[in-house]
Enzyme design. Structure first.
Site, PDB file in Angstrom:
ATOM      1  N   HIS A  50       4.033   6.805   5.680  1.00 58.98           N
ATOM      2  CA  HIS A  50       2.860   7.501   6.210  1.00 58.98           C
ATOM      3  C   HIS A  50       2.026   6.667   7.181  1.00 58.98           C
ATOM      4  O   HIS A  50       1.288   7.225   7.995  1.00 58.98           O
ATOM      5  CB  HIS A  50       1.986   8.018   5.061  1.00 58.98           C
ATOM      6  N   ASP A  61      -2.978   8.426  -0.899  1.00 52.58           N
ATOM      7  CA  ASP A  61      -3.348   7.340   0.011  1.00 52.58           C
ATOM      8  C   ASP A  61      -4.820   6.958  -0.184  1.00 52.58           C
ATOM      9  O   ASP A  61      -5.180   5.784  -0.312  1.00 52.58           O
ATOM     10  CB  ASP A  61      -3.092   7.793   1.453  1.00 52.58           C
ATOM     11  N   ASP A 118     -22.468  19.607 -22.031  1.00 51.37           N
ATOM     12  CA  ASP A 118     -21.017  19.388 -22.012  1.00 51.37           C
ATOM     13  C   ASP A 118     -20.661  17.926 -21.766  1.00 51.37           C
ATOM     14  O   ASP A 118     -19.638  17.617 -21.157  1.00 51.37           O
ATOM     15  CB  ASP A 118     -20.361  20.275 -20.950  1.00 51.37           C
ATOM     16  N   HIS A 141       0.819  -1.222   0.000  1.00 49.43           N
ATOM     17  CA  HIS A 141       0.000   0.000   0.000  1.00 49.43           C
ATOM     18  C   HIS A 141       0.850   1.267   0.000  1.00 49.43           C
ATOM     19  O   HIS A 141       0.698   2.104  -0.906  1.00 49.43           O
ATOM     20  CB  HIS A 141      -0.971  -0.014   1.185  1.00 49.43           C
ATOM     21  N   GLU A 180       1.040   5.064  12.764  1.00 51.08           N
ATOM     22  CA  GLU A 180      -0.326   4.628  13.075  1.00 51.08           C
ATOM     23  C   GLU A 180      -0.435   3.117  13.229  1.00 51.08           C
ATOM     24  O   GLU A 180      -1.147   2.628  14.111  1.00 51.08           O
ATOM     25  CB  GLU A 180      -1.271   5.111  11.967  1.00 51.08           C
ATOM     26  N   ASP A 181       0.246   2.359  12.380  1.00 46.43           N
ATOM     27  CA  ASP A 181       0.004   0.919  12.307  1.00 46.43           C
ATOM     28  C   ASP A 181       1.168   0.034  12.751  1.00 46.43           C
ATOM     29  O   ASP A 181       1.070  -1.191  12.675  1.00 46.43           O
ATOM     30  CB  ASP A 181      -0.380   0.530  10.875  1.00 46.43           C
TER      31      ASP A 181
END
Length: 741
Positions: free
Chosen positions: A72, A139, A259, A48, A76-77
């Protein structure tokens, strides 16, 4: 899964002097930290962040941003910490990674509040460095591409959040290509049936008009070449979600959209843009009202282009967008296409430089301003969504300043866009030189002049009229301040009276040193708390004068028939004079300093007791903590319930304009003969006297007599008494009296 050297090669392709060491360290660190973690699809989790990094290389971003993409999710993980990332990659990258970390273990009352808090944190981080947004959008894009592996309930929530926030946010930052992909991926999960229907119809139309599209492309390319203009002409079709949302917004069928099919004409210079426009309009007829020059007046996200709609060879409406190569880069990639990112980003961060070079930060700055207003998370999320979803309208001040507003904006929004003080003092407006209502919807090109008054404050009702978050937040704040001012004035009166009873003198300055004792930081807050009934005057008196002895015991009432009043004298020395029935002394409403009561429309919350009060009644106010003031007629037996709470009594008086057309509540009890037609006769009598029945109930019903309780609305006391006399005159009425009157 992309290998380490492949990632370096992708960056080196557009940035030859790439910092390979930084990318290699970030790649290895992230892969080790995520270890054996798996995604819902069963793929290694590290795939990821690697795909997020790949998306950003397509935008040609610098190696610092690519490194942040790889890292990133580590805080957090995994067991990674901010301190560790700072040591290995520098504090700047650590700050960016932390800015992307969601709020965990946050005790919030709802999922909506959690979503709003995460958005707050994201926007604050973006304000410091825009690269946070670029990584966050990449992300979300990869998560949307793999959303089909998630549970159905989670898919729906994430897809809706993408439509609500991340798609429009990408559009606000000019990243149109990413916005379209995000919205179409989300559309499929939010409304599959609509997605499939619109997609099928678009495919049919594309096949039907394939010849027309090819003909226009060939003709336009030939005409431009004949005029010596080098151009790249390409046909395009509107995306399914864009078509669907426009159909809903404008209540149009798919065939009515002008359009669906369009062409992008990319030329070498701005001058060529206008030359191309002339050639187009000489070749095909123009659709009136469908021309927009965003080169002369760019959008807030830096978008620049000329839009025009023509009637094609087969009478099909076709939109053309004419722009330079540089404009096209900005239109597709927005801030990511900015020159600041071509050669890398300096260590001190790009925020300040980008602010001066990109107007896309204008919306972000306004949003960040709302964060400081102390709104609830739900209010912040609502206002942010309002601004994200709106198209724009461009208006001008009398001095020629351009003000960009969401479509549907009013002069109220315009005033607050100019300055908060202008909005707070707005009392009217002129649009194109004519005085118009402040709720008028503004149109492109309007010149708006705001009429101001320093003595004015914005009505609370404006909050429902304004459509910009800035205006709504400012109106809400001004309303709170106005009510606070009213309460603080009332609180000061109460304290001055309480201090005087104890032989003391009250002043704001004397209260300042003791604010901490009464639980407030500012004098005005303490006064407002007293005015609302949340803080007792005796507690303030004890805080300032510790030797004060309070006794709330109420001594027996002292009655004087000569003076025609009876009173309550407390141990603290406070006397309330309540007019009796034998004589009429100077009434409370004539007292200087009594709070004026209009009955309706007051900033200070005022309501009437269940039995009502009308002009002409002698009245008294009782403070209801947290609710405002309840008005009672002076003869109401309900007032005895407050005999031992002197701090809650307030002197009030009527303050009515001669032209004021407001009815006031009064409750009456009517005893009438129980026979057909009686109720109609009573109602007719009330109507003939210009009174209004607000509510009616049968209290008791006997074979011969019915007792009704009627809540009337009347102009004043003489009007009420005249109505009662007329009711008594009816043969079917045995008695008509005012309750508690």
């Amino acid at each position: 899964m992309m290998r380490q050297y492949e990632l370096v090669e992708r960056v080196a392709a557009y940035k030859p002097n790439v910092d390979e060491g930084l990318l290699n360290r970030a790649y290895v660190y992230a892969m080790q930290k995520h270890g054996a973690q798996k995604r819902a699809s069963g793929d290694p989790y590290f795939s990821h962040p690697l795909e997020v990094a790949a998306i950003l290389t397509d935008l040609h971003l610098d190696e610092q941003t690519i490194a942040v993409a790889l890292l990133h999710d580590t805080i957090e993980d995994t067991d990674a910490t901010r301190k560790e990332i700072d040591q290995l990659f520098g504090p700047r990258i650590g700050q960016l990674v932390e800015g992307l970390t969601k709020l965990k273990r946050l005790e919030l009352v709802s999922k909506k509040a959690e979503q709003a808090e995460n958005l707050r944190k994201l926007l604050l981080a973006i304000a410091d460095d825009i690269r946070v947004l670029l990584v966050k959008l990449a992300d979300r894009l990869h998560n949307m591409r793999t959303l089909h592996h998630m549970r159905e309930d989670k898919r729906a929530r994430i897809a809706q959040e993408t439509l609500d926030i991340y798609g429009p946010l990408a559009g606000r930052m000019g990243m149109q290509g990413m916005r379209e992909e995000l919205e179409n991926l989300a559309f499929r999960h939010v409304n599959l049936e609509a997605y499939e229907t619109v997609t099928a119809r678009l495919n049919e139309l594309r096949e039907k008009h394939a010849g027309t599209i090819a003909q226009i492309e060939e003709t336009l390319t030939q005409r431009l070449a004949e005029s010596g203009i080098e151009a790249e002409v390409s046909g395009r079709q509107k995306k399914p979600y864009s078509v669907f949302s426009k159909m809903q917004r404008k209540a149009l069928s798919l065939e009515q959209l002008s359009d669906i099919f369009g062409f992008r004409v990319i030329v070498a210079s701005e001058e060529d843009c206008y030359r191309t426009l002339g050639i187009v309009h000489r070749t095909w007829p123009l659709v009136p009202g469908r021309f927009k020059d965003y080169i002369s007046i760019p959008k807030q996200n830096d978008y620049r282009s000329i839009h025009t709609t023509i009637v094609g060879p087969s009478r099909q409406r076709v939109e053309l967008q004419i722009r330079t190569r540089e404009m096209h880069e900005v239109a597709e990639y927005g801030i990511a296409a900015h020159e600041l990112y071509k050669d890398g980003v300096p260590q001190d961060g790009p925020a300040d430089r980008l602010r001066s070079e990109s107007s896309a930060f204008a919306w972000l700055r306004r949003t960040i301003e709302m964060l400081s207003e102390g709104e609830t998370p739900e209010e912040f999320l609502e206002n942010t969504k309002l601004e994200l979803f709106q198209d724009q309208v461009f208006c001008f001040t009398p001095k020629g300043r351009l003000i960009a507003l969401p479509r549907g904006a009013t002069p109220i929004d315009f005033a607050y866009a100019v300055h908060t003080d202008v909005g707070d003092t707005c009392v009217g407006c002129k649009i194109n030189g004519r005085i118009m209502p402040v709720v008028t919807e503004l149109a492109n090109g309007d010149e708006v002049e705001i009429i101001r008054s320093k003595a004015s404050t914005p009505p609370q009702a404006w909050e429902s009229v304004a459509i910009t978050g800035k205006a709504r937040a400012a109106i809400r704040r001004a309303t709170k301040m106005s009510i606070r001012k009213q309460y603080s004035g009332l609180g000061q009166q109460i304290l001055e009276r309480a201090f005087a009873r104890s032989g003391k003198t009250f002043s704001k300055e004397s209260l300042k040193p003791y604010l901490s004792k009464v639980g407030h930081k500012e004098v005005e807050d303490a006064l407002a708390s007293v005015g609302r009934g949340e803080l007792a005057s005796a507690d303030v008196l004890r805080a300032v004068h510790p030797d004060f002895q309070d006794s709330r015991a109420v001594k027996p009432a002292v009655k004087s028939e000569e003076e025609g009043w009876f009173g309550l004298r407390t141990a603290a020395g406070m006397i309330f004079r309540i007019p009796g029935r034998s004589k009429s002394p100077k009434s409370p409403e004539e007292k200087p300093g009594a709070l004026p009561i209009r009955g309706t429309g007051n900033d200070l919350p005022v309501r009437f007791s269940p039995d009502g009060a009308v002009p002409g009644d002698r009245i008294v106010g009782i403070i209801e903590p947290g609710k405002g003031i309840t008005i009672y007629p002076i003869q109401s037996p309900a007032l005895t319930d407050f005999d031992d709470e002197p701090d809650r009594w307030v002197d009030v008086r009527w303050d009515l304009d001669a032209e004021m057309s407001t009815r006031f509540p009064a409750r009456v009890r009517v005893s009438a003969i129980n026979e057909p037609g009686t109720l109609a006769e009573i109602a007719d009598t009330i109507a003939q006297n210009d009174a209004n029945i607000h509510n009616l109930s049968m209290v008791t019903t006997a074979p011969d007599v019915t007792v009704m309780m009627i809540d009337l609305e009347v102009w004043n006391l003489p009007h009420l008494m005249r109505t009662l006399n007329q009711l008594r005159a009816r043969t079917c009425v045995t008695d008509a009296v005012r309750v508690n009157g």
